[in-house]
Design an enzyme around this catalytic site. Structure first.
Site, short mmCIF file in Angstrom:
data_model
loop_
_atom_site.label_atom_id
_atom_site.label_comp_id
_atom_site.label_asym_id
_atom_site.label_seq_id
_atom_site.Cartn_x
_atom_site.Cartn_y
_atom_site.Cartn_z
N HIS A 115 34.01 45.80 7.84
CA HIS A 115 32.51 45.48 8.41
C HIS A 115 33.97 44.64 9.11
CE1 HIS A 115 32.00 41.39 6.60
NE2 HIS A 115 31.84 40.99 7.99
N HIS B 178 34.68 42.65 11.86
CA HIS B 178 34.80 40.96 11.78
C HIS B 178 36.19 40.93 11.15
CE1 HIS B 178 30.09 39.65 11.66
NE2 HIS B 178 30.49 40.17 12.08
N ASP C 134 37.61 37.73 10.05
CA ASP C 134 38.03 37.65 8.94
C ASP C 134 37.98 38.72 7.63
OD1 ASP C 134 34.99 37.72 9.24
OD2 ASP C 134 34.74 35.95 7.34
N HIS C 135 37.28 39.74 8.28
CA HIS C 135 37.76 40.83 6.93
C HIS C 135 38.46 42.15 7.81
CE1 HIS C 135 34.59 39.71 4.23
NE2 HIS C 135 34.11 38.73 5.88
#
Length: 137
Positions: A53, A55, A57-58
């Site tokens: 996804h 976000h 942090d990903h």
């Protein structure tokens, strides 16, 4: 199958290197994953990337990963699968971080990866000859 948890200098990052025989797939590219891959020697040996996804942090290191795969010597394009919403974010990042004065650095994400939609429908997607991924919402 082996899973390496990739981390940044601060110890936190969402990035996982899946390995099976000689196949290697990066799942998520949180902050620090590109540098960790480069230090470990896996950057050049990746077969595919999966972003779960959009976000930060990903997915924040996808642009760094793309830069590293283009410069100084361009590496072959590899598949990058992500949900449709994340693909749109990656296309916008490509526009924002393009270096028009260096042809190999213009649109580095598109030049580094074969972008494909990650179906969240339970239908397996082939990542390499040896690895398939089945994802769900």
């Amino acid at each position: 199958m082996k899973i390496d948890i990739l981390s940044s200098a601060g110890g936190r990052s969402s990035g996982y290197l899946l390995r099976h025989n000689d196949a290697a797939v990066l799942v998520d590219g949180g902050p620090g994953t590109a540098a960790t891959l480069a230090r470990s020697g896996w950057l050049e040996r990746l077969d595919a990337v999966v972003i779960t996804h959009e976000h930060a942090d990903h997915a924040a290191d996808v642009i760094g990963l793309a830069y590293a795969r283009r410069f100084p010597e361009p590496l072959p394009r590899i598949p990058l699968l992500a949900p449709a919403s994340a693909l749109e974010v990656l296309r916008r990042l490509d526009d924002l971080f393009a270096v028009p004065t260096l042809p190999q650095m213009a649109r580095t994400i598109a030049a580094s990866f074969e972008l494909g939609a990650l179906g969240l429908d339970g239908v397996p997607a082939t990542l390499t000859q040896q690895l398939r991924l089945t994802s769900y919402p």
